[in-house]
Scaffold this motif. Sequence first.
Motif, short mmCIF file in Angstrom:
data_model
loop_
_atom_site.label_atom_id
_atom_site.label_comp_id
_atom_site.label_asym_id
_atom_site.label_seq_id
_atom_site.Cartn_x
_atom_site.Cartn_y
_atom_site.Cartn_z
N SER A 55 0.84 -1.20 0.00
CA SER A 55 0.00 0.00 0.00
C SER A 55 0.86 1.24 0.00
N PHE A 58 -1.50 7.55 0.89
CA PHE A 58 -2.74 8.23 0.52
C PHE A 58 -3.59 7.44 -0.46
N CYS A 59 -3.59 6.13 -0.33
CA CYS A 59 -4.31 5.25 -1.25
C CYS A 59 -5.66 4.86 -0.64
N ALA A 60 -6.75 5.40 -1.17
CA ALA A 60 -8.08 5.09 -0.65
C ALA A 60 -8.48 3.63 -0.91
N PRO A 61 -8.24 3.07 -2.10
CA PRO A 61 -8.60 1.66 -2.32
C PRO A 61 -7.82 0.71 -1.39
N CYS A 62 -6.65 1.16 -0.91
CA CYS A 62 -5.86 0.32 0.00
C CYS A 62 -6.63 0.03 1.29
N ARG A 63 -7.41 1.00 1.76
CA ARG A 63 -8.20 0.80 2.97
C ARG A 63 -9.27 -0.26 2.75
N HIS A 64 -9.89 -0.24 1.58
CA HIS A 64 -10.91 -1.24 1.25
C HIS A 64 -10.29 -2.64 1.15
#
Length: 135
Positions: A55, A58-64
């Motif tokens: 990851s 600042f990766c939003a899809p990484c949280r998902h």
Amino acid sequence: MTGVWALLGALAVAGAIGVLLKVREGRISRRAASADLPAPVRDLLAPGVTLVQLSTTFCAPCRHAKVILRDLADRTDGLTHAELDVTNLPDVATKLGVMRTPTTLALTADGTEVLRVGGVPKRDSLIEALRPHLP
């Protein structure tokens, strides 16, 4: 009139690229085993299969992806989830051939890459692909 055609052409190209990226999202692939893993990745390996999520900050899809992978690991015997932030480790990402985040590598305890997923993984497809490698 030429400007209108140029605009339509640009929209068509952008649309095609968007469709291509959407189709590739969460796709499971298999790669030839690399000779050796970088130390930060090797240190994360556990018995069984380890899902190493690469990851960036600042990766939003990484949280998902993290939610999906952690839940999958909690529910599956022999499966562990570990996350590695490669924001400040570009050499690790380069050595592993990672071009986007999140990328998830499924690695055995000896470091053999079983599969990889670019983007947010699809839970059902991932568990089905991992089943032959789990106890």
